[in-house]
Write an enzyme that holds these catalytic residues in place. Structure first.
Site, mmCIF file in Angstrom:
data_model
loop_
_atom_site.group_PDB
_atom_site.id
_atom_site.type_symbol
_atom_site.label_atom_id
_atom_site.label_comp_id
_atom_site.label_asym_id
_atom_site.label_seq_id
_atom_site.Cartn_x
_atom_site.Cartn_y
_atom_site.Cartn_z
ATOM 1 N N ASP A 1 0.856 -1.192 0.000
ATOM 2 C CA ASP A 1 0.000 0.000 0.000
ATOM 3 C C ASP A 1 0.891 1.241 0.000
ATOM 4 O O ASP A 1 2.066 1.177 0.372
ATOM 5 C CB ASP A 1 -0.913 0.024 1.233
ATOM 6 C CG ASP A 1 -1.850 1.227 1.211
ATOM 7 O OD1 ASP A 1 -2.558 1.406 0.195
ATOM 8 O OD2 ASP A 1 -1.854 2.029 2.172
ATOM 9 N N SER A 2 0.307 2.362 -0.390
ATOM 10 C CA SER A 2 1.042 3.625 -0.384
ATOM 11 C C SER A 2 1.471 3.998 1.046
ATOM 12 O O SER A 2 2.440 4.717 1.227
ATOM 13 C CB SER A 2 0.165 4.728 -0.965
ATOM 14 O OG SER A 2 -1.064 4.781 -0.261
ATOM 15 N N CYS B 1 -3.684 -1.109 -2.212
ATOM 16 C CA CYS B 1 -3.948 0.304 -2.493
ATOM 17 C C CYS B 1 -4.836 0.408 -3.739
ATOM 18 O O CYS B 1 -4.467 -0.105 -4.805
ATOM 19 C CB CYS B 1 -2.616 1.005 -2.721
ATOM 20 S SG CYS B 1 -2.768 2.730 -3.162
ATOM 21 N N GLU C 1 -6.623 10.077 8.575
ATOM 22 C CA GLU C 1 -5.277 10.008 9.167
ATOM 23 C C GLU C 1 -5.146 10.910 10.387
ATOM 24 O O GLU C 1 -4.376 10.628 11.303
ATOM 25 C CB GLU C 1 -4.226 10.338 8.105
ATOM 26 C CG GLU C 1 -4.195 9.246 7.055
ATOM 27 C CD GLU C 1 -3.064 9.362 6.059
ATOM 28 O OE1 GLU C 1 -2.227 10.266 6.197
ATOM 29 O OE2 GLU C 1 -3.037 8.525 5.138
ATOM 30 N N CYS D 1 -11.288 2.763 -1.564
ATOM 31 C CA CYS D 1 -10.098 3.393 -0.988
ATOM 32 C C CYS D 1 -9.829 2.731 0.362
ATOM 33 O O CYS D 1 -10.770 2.414 1.101
ATOM 34 C CB CYS D 1 -10.324 4.892 -0.800
ATOM 35 S SG CYS D 1 -8.958 5.720 0.033
ATOM 36 N N HIS E 1 -8.813 3.896 3.068
ATOM 37 C CA HIS E 1 -9.125 4.680 4.271
ATOM 38 C C HIS E 1 -10.622 4.739 4.601
ATOM 39 O O HIS E 1 -10.992 4.968 5.741
ATOM 40 C CB HIS E 1 -8.613 6.109 4.110
ATOM 41 C CG HIS E 1 -7.132 6.239 4.204
ATOM 42 N ND1 HIS E 1 -6.271 5.491 3.429
ATOM 43 C CD2 HIS E 1 -6.351 7.032 4.990
ATOM 44 C CE1 HIS E 1 -5.022 5.831 3.728
ATOM 45 N NE2 HIS E 1 -5.042 6.761 4.671
HETATM 46 N N1 DGL Z 1 -4.144 3.802 -0.332
HETATM 47 C C1 DGL Z 1 -4.784 4.815 -1.135
HETATM 48 C C2 DGL Z 1 -5.949 4.184 -1.918
HETATM 49 O O1 DGL Z 1 -6.545 3.203 -1.499
HETATM 50 C C3 DGL Z 1 -5.263 5.978 -0.289
HETATM 51 C C4 DGL Z 1 -4.141 6.802 0.277
HETATM 52 C C5 DGL Z 1 -3.304 7.465 -0.789
HETATM 53 O O2 DGL Z 1 -3.823 8.307 -1.534
HETATM 54 O O3 DGL Z 1 -2.125 7.099 -0.874
HETATM 55 O O4 DGL Z 1 -6.281 4.663 -2.967
#
Ligand code: DGL
Length: 278
Positions: free
Chosen positions: A6-7, A71, A165, A197, A199
């Site tokens: 993930d990012s 991600c 966050e 997403c 989050h």
């Molecule tokens: N992990 C990213 C997503 O699911 C969200 C956070 C980011 O923008 O890096 O798209």
């Protein structure tokens, strides 16, 4: 070993649900969060592809047989190209000769598309995602493949990532922003909403309250976890190569303390992380 990429730490919301599946607990997992370069959601496709490829390669070098792009932005922008160009290039390249071409990369869009195509009652589906996910159109393509006459309304909701966050879950400001993003989807009377997403599951209750009972809200982690169990059952040639010692490792590219603190919130249990550099 199964690699989860993930990012940042958002993908831990996906890993959390995977680990809840009784069939998955015995596998070895390594999680890589590219916190030094997160967020990815507002980046260009080229940048997202290059950074995702770097992390996937690192996970393969670490011994992962299967990598899941948890991600959504990375899945939407980079998965197809990684499967069609990167994995294929492994077969011929000397530089990556140490990496077996039998390795696999999966994303998180197809599980959601399959679920929505299956459960949508009136054929009207809403997507909530980052800018990169929505602009890629990839989830729309996957939905249309499965149910061509679906009406799809996609809404980018970039402000929700920093709010989660910051821990602003119950704040009136956050509820106002959720109402703002969901207004066009409500007006179109969507019957199914995809939280595309990492989050947004942390805002599941708040989003469900705003969109109303008549719309089914699809929780990404739960669906991805079920589909992964199913995938491994259908692919014994991959399943048999996965380590089954129940190991968990967490890697981050910046600020170990932050990763451990926020990561624990996303995973729902204590996280001990290690810093890595590319
Ligand atoms: N992990 C990213 C997503 O699911 C969200 C956070 C980011 O923008 O890096 O798209």
């Amino acid at each position: 070993m199964i690699g989860i990429f993930d990012s940042g730490f958002g993908g831990l919301s996906i890993l959390k649900e995977i680990l809840k599946e009784p069939a998955m607990a015995r596998y070895d997992f390594v999680y890589l969060g590219d916190t030094a370069r997160a967020p990815y959601g507002n980046r260009s496709p080229e940048v997202i592809y290059n950074w995702t490829a770097e992390s996937v390669e690192r996970l393969f070098q670490d011994g992962c047989e299967l990598v899941i792009l948890a991600c959504f932005s990375a899945s939407a922008v980079a998965l197809r190209r990684l499967q069609q160009e990167y994995l294929v290039s492994l077969r011929g390249s000397e530089a990556t000769a140490a990496i077996s071409p039998e390795k696999r990369i999966l994303g998180v869009l197809i599980p959601l598309a399959e679920e929505a195509a299956h459960i949508s009652r009136f054929g009207c589906v809403g997507i909530l995602g980052t800018r990169a996910t929505v602009q890629s159109g990839a989830l729309k393509v996957e939905l249309k493949k499965r149910r061509p006459n679906l009406q799809i309304i996609a809404q980018a909701a970039p402000l929700l990532v920093p709010l989660v966050e910051e821990g602003w879950i119950n704040r009136p400001e956050t509820k106002k922003i959720i109402r703002y993003y969901l207004r066009p989807l409500k007006q179109k009377r969507i019957d199914t909403l995809l939280l595309a997403c990492t989050h947004y599951p942390l805002l599941y209750k708040e989003i469900t309250a705003v969109i109303g009972k008549q719309t089914r809200v699809v929780h990404p982690g739960k669906i991805v976890a079920k589909k992964l169990v199913d995938y491994l059952a259908r692919h014994p040639e991959i399943e048999s190569r996965l380590g089954k010692g129940g190991a968990r490792r967490f890697l981050t590219t910046d600020r170990v303390d932050d990763f451990e603190c926020l990561g624990s919130r996303f995973l729902g249990e204590k996280v001990k992380a290690k810093l890595i550099k590319f």
